[in-house]
Scaffold this active site. Sequence first.
Site, PDB file in Angstrom:
ATOM      1  N   LYS A   5      -8.220  -7.300  -1.133  1.00 30.07           N
ATOM      2  CA  LYS A   5      -8.384  -8.739  -1.347  1.00 30.07           C
ATOM      3  C   LYS A   5      -9.832  -9.054  -1.715  1.00 30.07           C
ATOM      4  CE  LYS A   5      -4.311 -10.711  -0.257  1.00 30.07           C
ATOM      5  NZ  LYS A   5      -3.587  -9.999   0.765  1.00 30.07           N
ATOM      6  N   LYS A  22       5.519  -8.212  -4.074  1.00 27.78           N
ATOM      7  CA  LYS A  22       5.475  -9.628  -4.449  1.00 27.78           C
ATOM      8  C   LYS A  22       4.200  -9.961  -5.206  1.00 27.78           C
ATOM      9  CE  LYS A  22       6.496 -10.321  -0.281  1.00 27.78           C
ATOM     10  NZ  LYS A  22       7.090 -10.427   1.054  1.00 27.78           N
ATOM     11  N   LYS A  28       3.962   0.282  -7.623  1.00 26.41           N
ATOM     12  CA  LYS A  28       4.612  -0.053  -6.354  1.00 26.41           C
ATOM     13  C   LYS A  28       5.230  -1.456  -6.435  1.00 26.41           C
ATOM     14  CE  LYS A  28       3.539  -1.356  -1.603  1.00 26.41           C
ATOM     15  NZ  LYS A  28       3.368  -2.756  -1.348  1.00 26.41           N
TER      16      LYS A  28
HETATM   17  P1  ADP Z   1       4.888  -7.070  -0.491  1.00 25.31           P
HETATM   18  O1  ADP Z   1       4.064  -5.892  -0.962  1.00 25.31           O
HETATM   19  O2  ADP Z   1       5.953  -7.403  -1.482  1.00 25.31           O
HETATM   20  O3  ADP Z   1       4.043  -8.255  -0.112  1.00 25.31           O
HETATM   21  P2  ADP Z   1       5.149  -6.647   2.316  1.00 25.31           P
HETATM   22  O4  ADP Z   1       3.737  -6.184   2.367  1.00 25.31           O
HETATM   23  O5  ADP Z   1       5.503  -7.973   2.900  1.00 25.31           O
HETATM   24  O6  ADP Z   1       5.656  -6.579   0.804  1.00 25.31           O
HETATM   25  O7  ADP Z   1       6.045  -5.510   2.985  1.00 25.31           O
HETATM   26  C1  ADP Z   1       7.022  -5.676   3.995  1.00 25.31           C
HETATM   27  C2  ADP Z   1       7.562  -4.305   4.389  1.00 25.31           C
HETATM   28  O8  ADP Z   1       8.194  -3.681   3.267  1.00 25.31           O
HETATM   29  C3  ADP Z   1       6.473  -3.325   4.840  1.00 25.31           C
HETATM   30  O9  ADP Z   1       6.971  -2.500   5.870  1.00 25.31           O
HETATM   31  C4  ADP Z   1       6.182  -2.520   3.606  1.00 25.31           C
HETATM   32  O10 ADP Z   1       5.667  -1.256   3.893  1.00 25.31           O
HETATM   33  C5  ADP Z   1       7.568  -2.443   2.957  1.00 25.31           C
HETATM   34  N1  ADP Z   1       7.419  -2.344   1.487  1.00 25.31           N
HETATM   35  C6  ADP Z   1       7.015  -3.320   0.655  1.00 25.31           C
HETATM   36  N2  ADP Z   1       6.988  -2.903  -0.630  1.00 25.31           N
HETATM   37  C7  ADP Z   1       7.395  -1.607  -0.589  1.00 25.31           C
HETATM   38  C8  ADP Z   1       7.608  -0.611  -1.607  1.00 25.31           C
HETATM   39  N3  ADP Z   1       7.400  -0.876  -2.881  1.00 25.31           N
HETATM   40  N4  ADP Z   1       8.034   0.608  -1.207  1.00 25.31           N
HETATM   41  C9  ADP Z   1       8.254   0.886   0.095  1.00 25.31           C
HETATM   42  N5  ADP Z   1       8.093  -0.017   1.095  1.00 25.31           N
HETATM   43  C10 ADP Z   1       7.673  -1.245   0.771  1.00 25.31           C
END
Ligand code: ADP
Length: 326
Positions: free
Chosen positions: A110, A197, A194
């Site tokens: 960030k 969001k 990856k």
């Molecule tokens: P985002 O990256 O979309 O903001 P979050 O950080 O809220 O997602 O992730 C919520 C959960 O989902 C966490 O346990 C995270 O490790 C898992 N997660 C999110 N994106 C992935 C991905 N592309 N592959 C594997 N796990 C993921």
Amino acid sequence: MRILSGIQPSGALHLGNYFGMMRPAIELQEQGEAFYFIANYHSMTSLFDAAERRRNSLDVALDFLACGLDPEKSVFWKQSDVPEVAELTWLLSTMTPMGLLRRCHSFKDKMDKLADGDEEKVNHGLFAYPVLMAADILLFDSNVVPVGRDQKQHLEVTRDIAIKFNNTYGDTFVLPEPRIQESVAVVPGTDGQKMSKSYGNTIEIFGEEKAIKKKIMSMVMDSRGVDEPKPDADQNFGIQLVRLVAPADVAREVEEKLRAGGYGYGSLKKDLFGFCWEYFADAREKRAELAANLDYVEGVLKRGAERAREVAADVLARAKKAAGLD
Ligand code: ADP
Ligand code: TRP
């Protein structure tokens, strides 16, 4: 064995969330005492719209229940309904070296995005986020925490904080272990990076049919034509997604067709959409039923919070006693 995980209500859940965290969490509810919560306090570090938070929190509850979280087997609640976690966060923050937080990737990323690292634009909550997460985990004597790979460092921070507290005030907290499914540690998004969001490359679990189809059909691979053999088919990110949503033998067939030539990316994407849509068909039906029965969903979260609070009150009392706050 106590299993615990949380998910932020910061937008529609996607395949990365599902395969990285939700499905492993749902499978683990058969193996121990599962505690899962909607991390609405965490979402305050980056979402500043109250109505949106309320709506997203309900959506996450519907999504998780529709995907198979069973309230008879798991305790499921909204983080803010167990405010003990905020009190424990303070106790833990006094055990957390600043350097430890500064080294966290989530925070560093960030900061790097801001021009000349302007600290004024980063709120303290975002900096202290891993301490709140440590409190989430330690407050329930958690043994196992199913998460995607991006959360591994936060688990290391949690363990460091717990060890320091235990060394300072005597044995108080259980040391948790992350549970990361290597086969789905990083689910790729529609651009091959990856899925996240924040990268705008997501495929939503419960998105509109047309919108999902459009996202999948717009995935850009390489310029090789339909007839060309693609010997590196196993590296293709479309195939990586197919492996998640199609039966194993079908996924192998698709990969072979791509390798052999005569099967192009258009067909691959069309098939991927079909598998995806089919994979979540039952969950979609379940979600529609739940959405028509919100009293039931509210009841699940309320009962979950009551049970979670019982455990939380005990552990918090133990920590306060250890620190001479009793
Ligand atoms: P985002 O990256 O979309 O903001 P979050 O950080 O809220 O997602 O992730 C919520 C959960 O989902 C966490 O346990 C995270 O490790 C898992 N997660 C999110 N994106 C992935 C991905 N592309 N592959 C594997 N796990 C993921
Ligand atoms: N930080 C996690 C994420 O962004 C969500 C989370 C908050 C969490 N508290 C937790 C995950 C405790 C596991 C355990 O995905």
